[in-house]
Design a protein around this motif. Structure first.
Motif, PDB file in Angstrom:
ATOM      1  N   PRO A  34       6.071   4.611  12.300  1.00  0.00           N
ATOM      2  CA  PRO A  34       5.291   5.847  12.429  1.00  0.00           C
ATOM      3  C   PRO A  34       5.362   6.674  11.142  1.00  0.00           C
ATOM      4  CG  PRO A  34       6.712   5.516  14.343  1.00  0.00           C
ATOM      5  CD  PRO A  34       7.131   4.504  13.331  1.00  0.00           C
ATOM      6  N   SER A  35       4.229   7.228  10.752  1.00  0.00           N
ATOM      7  CA  SER A  35       4.179   8.072   9.554  1.00  0.00           C
ATOM      8  C   SER A  35       2.873   8.835   9.560  1.00  0.00           C
ATOM      9  CB  SER A  35       4.312   7.248   8.270  1.00  0.00           C
ATOM     10  OG  SER A  35       3.198   6.403   8.107  1.00  0.00           O
ATOM     11  N   GLU A  36       2.794   9.841   8.709  1.00  0.00           N
ATOM     12  CA  GLU A  36       1.558  10.595   8.577  1.00  0.00           C
ATOM     13  C   GLU A  36       0.444   9.705   8.030  1.00  0.00           C
ATOM     14  OE1 GLU A  36      -0.153  14.602   6.278  1.00  0.00           O
ATOM     15  OE2 GLU A  36       1.863  13.839   5.867  1.00  0.00           O
ATOM     16  N   HIS A  91       7.878   0.239   4.072  1.00  0.00           N
ATOM     17  CA  HIS A  91       9.298   0.604   4.117  1.00  0.00           C
ATOM     18  C   HIS A  91       9.536   2.106   4.067  1.00  0.00           C
ATOM     19  CE1 HIS A  91      10.091  -3.631   3.634  1.00  0.00           C
ATOM     20  NE2 HIS A  91       9.430  -3.661   2.502  1.00  0.00           N
ATOM     21  N   ARG A  92       8.446   2.879   3.941  1.00  0.00           N
ATOM     22  CA  ARG A  92       8.547   4.337   3.896  1.00  0.00           C
ATOM     23  C   ARG A  92       9.502   4.787   2.788  1.00  0.00           C
ATOM     24  NH1 ARG A  92       9.244   7.442   9.393  1.00  0.00           N
ATOM     25  NH2 ARG A  92       8.669   9.062   7.924  1.00  0.00           N
ATOM     26  N   GLN A  93       9.430   4.129   1.661  1.00  0.00           N
ATOM     27  CA  GLN A  93      10.237   4.484   0.505  1.00  0.00           C
ATOM     28  C   GLN A  93       9.361   5.210  -0.505  1.00  0.00           C
ATOM     29  OE1 GLN A  93      12.590   1.277  -0.839  1.00  0.00           O
ATOM     30  NE2 GLN A  93      13.774   2.481  -2.290  1.00  0.00           N
ATOM     31  N   VAL A  94       9.930   6.253  -1.125  1.00  0.00           N
ATOM     32  CA  VAL A  94       9.172   7.061  -2.073  1.00  0.00           C
ATOM     33  C   VAL A  94       9.243   6.420  -3.453  1.00  0.00           C
ATOM     34  CG1 VAL A  94       8.932   9.328  -3.151  1.00  0.00           C
ATOM     35  CG2 VAL A  94       9.606   9.158  -0.756  1.00  0.00           C
ATOM     36  N   ILE A 127       0.850  -1.187   0.000  1.00  0.00           N
ATOM     37  CA  ILE A 127       0.000   0.000   0.000  1.00  0.00           C
ATOM     38  C   ILE A 127       0.887   1.239   0.000  1.00  0.00           C
ATOM     39  CG2 ILE A 127      -1.816   1.270   1.209  1.00  0.00           C
ATOM     40  CD1 ILE A 127      -2.719  -1.395   0.104  1.00  0.00           C
ATOM     41  N   ALA A 128       0.495   2.231  -0.801  1.00  0.00           N
ATOM     42  CA  ALA A 128       1.250   3.487  -0.861  1.00  0.00           C
ATOM     43  C   ALA A 128       0.267   4.651  -0.920  1.00  0.00           C
ATOM     44  CB  ALA A 128       2.175   3.504  -2.075  1.00  0.00           C
ATOM     45  N   ARG A 129       0.737   5.805  -0.456  1.00  0.00           N
ATOM     46  CA  ARG A 129      -0.107   7.013  -0.417  1.00  0.00           C
ATOM     47  C   ARG A 129       0.624   8.178  -1.075  1.00  0.00           C
ATOM     48  NH1 ARG A 129       0.266  10.935   3.647  1.00  0.00           N
ATOM     49  NH2 ARG A 129      -1.356  12.533   3.462  1.00  0.00           N
ATOM     50  N   ASP A 130      -0.110   8.916  -1.888  1.00  0.00           N
ATOM     51  CA  ASP A 130       0.421  10.120  -2.517  1.00  0.00           C
ATOM     52  C   ASP A 130       0.500  11.210  -1.456  1.00  0.00           C
ATOM     53  OD1 ASP A 130       1.185  12.174  -4.136  1.00  0.00           O
ATOM     54  OD2 ASP A 130      -0.704  12.320  -5.239  1.00  0.00           O
ATOM     55  N   VAL A 131       1.714  11.579  -1.081  1.00  0.00           N
ATOM     56  CA  VAL A 131       1.903  12.464   0.074  1.00  0.00           C
ATOM     57  C   VAL A 131       1.813  13.939  -0.267  1.00  0.00           C
ATOM     58  CG1 VAL A 131       3.259  10.799   1.397  1.00  0.00           C
ATOM     59  CG2 VAL A 131       4.416  12.307  -0.222  1.00  0.00           C
ATOM     60  N   LYS A 171       0.074   6.485   8.505  1.00  0.00           N
ATOM     61  CA  LYS A 171      -0.426   5.625   9.583  1.00  0.00           C
ATOM     62  C   LYS A 171      -1.348   6.403  10.513  1.00  0.00           C
ATOM     63  CE  LYS A 171       1.021   2.461  13.245  1.00  0.00           C
ATOM     64  NZ  LYS A 171       2.152   1.847  13.985  1.00  0.00           N
ATOM     65  N   ASP A 172      -1.015   7.668  10.765  1.00  0.00           N
ATOM     66  CA  ASP A 172      -1.872   8.495  11.615  1.00  0.00           C
ATOM     67  C   ASP A 172      -3.250   8.692  10.980  1.00  0.00           C
ATOM     68  OD1 ASP A 172       0.210   8.710  13.394  1.00  0.00           O
ATOM     69  OD2 ASP A 172       0.902  10.648  12.631  1.00  0.00           O
ATOM     70  N   ILE A 173      -3.271   8.875   9.649  1.00  0.00           N
ATOM     71  CA  ILE A 173      -4.544   9.042   8.949  1.00  0.00           C
ATOM     72  C   ILE A 173      -5.384   7.772   9.070  1.00  0.00           C
ATOM     73  CG2 ILE A 173      -5.604   9.346   6.673  1.00  0.00           C
ATOM     74  CD1 ILE A 173      -3.233  11.154   5.947  1.00  0.00           C
ATOM     75  N   LEU A 174      -4.738   6.623   8.892  1.00  0.00           N
ATOM     76  CA  LEU A 174      -5.447   5.353   9.010  1.00  0.00           C
ATOM     77  C   LEU A 174      -5.935   5.119  10.433  1.00  0.00           C
ATOM     78  CD1 LEU A 174      -3.094   3.128   6.823  1.00  0.00           C
ATOM     79  CD2 LEU A 174      -5.391   3.918   6.226  1.00  0.00           C
ATOM     80  N   GLN A 175      -5.146   5.550  11.413  1.00  0.00           N
ATOM     81  CA  GLN A 175      -5.566   5.403  12.808  1.00  0.00           C
ATOM     82  C   GLN A 175      -6.803   6.249  13.095  1.00  0.00           C
ATOM     83  OE1 GLN A 175      -4.076   3.247  15.213  1.00  0.00           O
ATOM     84  NE2 GLN A 175      -6.079   3.754  16.101  1.00  0.00           N
ATOM     85  N   GLU A 176      -6.863   7.431  12.484  1.00  0.00           N
ATOM     86  CA  GLU A 176      -8.050   8.273  12.641  1.00  0.00           C
ATOM     87  C   GLU A 176      -9.286   7.598  12.041  1.00  0.00           C
ATOM     88  OE1 GLU A 176      -7.310  12.081  10.992  1.00  0.00           O
ATOM     89  OE2 GLU A 176      -5.723  12.619  12.421  1.00  0.00           O
ATOM     90  N   VAL A 177      -9.081   6.925  10.911  1.00  0.00           N
ATOM     91  CA  VAL A 177     -10.195   6.192  10.303  1.00  0.00           C
ATOM     92  C   VAL A 177     -10.659   5.084  11.234  1.00  0.00           C
ATOM     93  CG1 VAL A 177     -10.872   4.721   8.358  1.00  0.00           C
ATOM     94  CG2 VAL A 177      -9.424   6.723   7.962  1.00  0.00           C
ATOM     95  N   ILE A 178      -9.716   4.372  11.834  1.00  0.00           N
ATOM     96  CA  ILE A 178     -10.058   3.303  12.776  1.00  0.00           C
ATOM     97  C   ILE A 178     -10.811   3.863  13.974  1.00  0.00           C
ATOM     98  CG2 ILE A 178      -9.100   1.585  14.368  1.00  0.00           C
ATOM     99  CD1 ILE A 178      -6.820   1.173  12.372  1.00  0.00           C
ATOM    100  N   ASN A 179     -10.325   4.992  14.503  1.00  0.00           N
ATOM    101  CA  ASN A 179     -10.987   5.603  15.659  1.00  0.00           C
ATOM    102  C   ASN A 179     -12.393   6.078  15.307  1.00  0.00           C
ATOM    103  OD1 ASN A 179      -8.608   5.186  17.057  1.00  0.00           O
ATOM    104  ND2 ASN A 179      -7.862   7.273  16.747  1.00  0.00           N
ATOM    105  N   HIS A 180     -12.549   6.540  14.068  1.00  0.00           N
ATOM    106  CA  HIS A 180     -13.869   7.012  13.634  1.00  0.00           C
ATOM    107  C   HIS A 180     -14.840   5.849  13.481  1.00  0.00           C
ATOM    108  CE1 HIS A 180     -16.889   9.445  11.617  1.00  0.00           C
ATOM    109  NE2 HIS A 180     -16.916   8.552  10.625  1.00  0.00           N
ATOM    110  N   LEU A 181     -14.321   4.697  13.022  1.00  0.00           N
ATOM    111  CA  LEU A 181     -15.182   3.534  12.823  1.00  0.00           C
ATOM    112  C   LEU A 181     -15.442   2.777  14.112  1.00  0.00           C
ATOM    113  CD1 LEU A 181     -13.690   2.107   9.503  1.00  0.00           C
ATOM    114  CD2 LEU A 181     -15.767   3.455   9.781  1.00  0.00           C
TER     115      LEU A 181
END
Length: 339
Positions: free
Chosen positions: A291-293, A231-234, A216-220, A295-305
C-alpha cells in the motif's frame, strides 16, 4: 573490511623502515569491521542465475551445492520476478516465453523488453539501447544526423569532443551485432529503424515498460525524492542524469538500476505516464504491490479507464447481438458458419 586492511598492512609492512598509520572513519572501530567481503551471489539479483538454472533443467534450487549459499528469500524473490515476467508456467517450469528469454545472455527484464519490441515494432532501437546499457562506462549523447561506426577513424575525435568513450562505443557495437545474430538464430523479426517519431518513442517506452515494470518510481514531493513502488525505498536521480540539468523533474520514471553505494541513486531513467504503466503492468503484480499513495493514484487511473473499457465491451456485445439477430432472420442454407 578486515581482510583488506590486513592485506594493505602486509604490503606496506614489507618496507624495511618507517611507521604504518591505519586510518578509519570516526563512527566505527576496527572491531566493528566485517571480517571479509560477502560473496557477490549473496548480494546480487538472482533472477538471471535462476533463469539459467531453470534452462539447465535444475529444478531443485534449494538442493544446489552453492559455494556460498544465497538467502532463501533471494531465491524466492527471483522466482517471483520470473513469474511476473511470464517466464514460468503454472508448474514453476520455464514457459515457452521463458525459454526464448534464456537465449539472451542478458538480464531477464532486458530480454523481455527486446521480445516485447517485436510486438511494438521497435526492435532496431531496442537492440541499440540494450547494447548501450551493457557497454561499460558509457555516457550517452546524441548528435543529430550522425551515426557511430567503428570503421570511421574520425570517431575518436568526435568522442573526445562529446566526452564519450570510443572504446565503450566500439564494445556497444560488438554487443549489438551479437544480439542481432541471436535474433536471427531464433528467427525473431527485426523491424526497420524509425527513431525520432512520436509513435516510435511511445513504442520504445512500451517495450521498456513490458520488461521493467518492477522498476518504477514516483517523485513524492516535487523535489526529486523518488519512492520506488516495489520496495518503497527513497532514491534520487543520479547526478549524471540529464534530468538534473533541467528545471522540470519528471513525476513518474522508469529506471534501469538502483545503486545503494552511490547515495541511493537511480540510473538511466525515462519519464513515463501512469496511464501507460497501468496499460502494460500485469494485474497480479499490481495487486501485490505494498500500500502507498502512488498505488492509490494508479488505482484511480485504473478506475477512470475502466468505464471506457466497459463501454467498449458493451458496445461490442450489442454489435454481436445485432449480428446474431441478422443471421437468425437469414435462411440456414444461406449462412456461412466458420468455427
Amino acid at each position: 573490511i578486515k581482510s583488506q586492511a590486513e592485506m594493505h598492512k602486509q604490503i606496506l609492512g614489507m618496507s624495511p623502515s618507517g611507521k604504518i598509520f591505519c586510518l578509519y572513519p570516526e563512527e566505527f572501530t576496527y572491531k566493528e569491521m566485517k571480517p571479509q567481503l560477502p560473496a557477490k551471489i549473496q548480494e546480487s539479483n538472482l533472477t538471471n542465475m535462476v533463469l539459467f538454472l531453470k534452462r539447465m533443467d535444475i529444478a531443485g534450487l534449494g538442493h544446489c551445492d552453492f559455494i556460498s549459499r544465497p538467502a532463501p528469500e533471494s531465491l524466492m524473490q527471483a522466482l517471483e520476478d520470473l513469474d511476473y515476467l511470464a517466464a514460468l508456467d503454472n508448474d514453476g517450469n520455464l514457459s515457452e516465453f521463458g525459454i526464448i528469454m534464456s537465449e539472451f545472455p542478458l538480464d531477464p527484464q532486458l530480454s523481455k523488453s527486446i521480445l516485447a519490441s517485436c510486438e511494438f515494432e521497435c526492435v532496431d532501437e531496442m537492440l541499440t539501447i540494450a547494447a548501450m546499457l551493457l557497454a561499460p562506462k558509457l555516457r550517452l549523447c546524441f548528435k543529430p544526423k550522425y551515426c557511430f561506426s567503428s570503421t570511421d577513424y574520425s570517431n575518436e575525435k568526435w568522442c573526445r569532443d562529446y566526452f564519450l568513450s570510443c572504446s565503450a562505443l566500439r564494445m556497444a557495437e560488438i554487443i549489438r551485432a551479437e544480439l542481432v545474430e541471436i535474433m536471427k538464430r531464433i528467427e525473431l523479426p527485426i523491424s526497420e529503424p524509425d527513431f525520432g517519431s512520436k509513435e516510435n518513442i511511445l513504442s520504445i517506452k512500451k517495450s521498456l515498460l513490458s520488461g521493467y515494470f518492477m522498476h518504477i518510481a514516483r517523485d513524492v514531493d516535487g523535489s526529486g525524492n523518488y519512492l520506488m513502488l516495489t520496495h518503497r525505498q527513497v532514491a534520487q536521480l543520479h547526478p549524471f542524469s540529464s534530468y538534473c540539468n533541467t528545471r522540470r523533474i519528471p513525476e513518474w520514471v522508469l529506471f534501469h538500476e538502483f545503486s545503494i553505494s552511490e547515495d541511493n541513486s537511480i540510473r538511466v531513467v525515462s519519464e513515463i505516464s501512469p496511464n501507460l504503466f497501468v496499460e502494460l503492468v500485469p494485474q497480479y503484480y499490481f495487486s501485490n504491490l505494498p500500500p502507498s499513495e502512488s498505488k492509490d493514484i494508479l488505482q484511480e487511473v485504473i478506475n477512470h479507464l475502466s468505464p471506457v473499457s466497459t463501454m467498449k465491451e458493451e458496445q461490442k456485445t450489442n454489435n454481436d447481438n445485432k449480428e446474431n439477430e441478422k443471421f437468425s432472420q437469414t435462411p440456414t442454407e444461406q449462412r456461412c458458419i466458420i468455427q
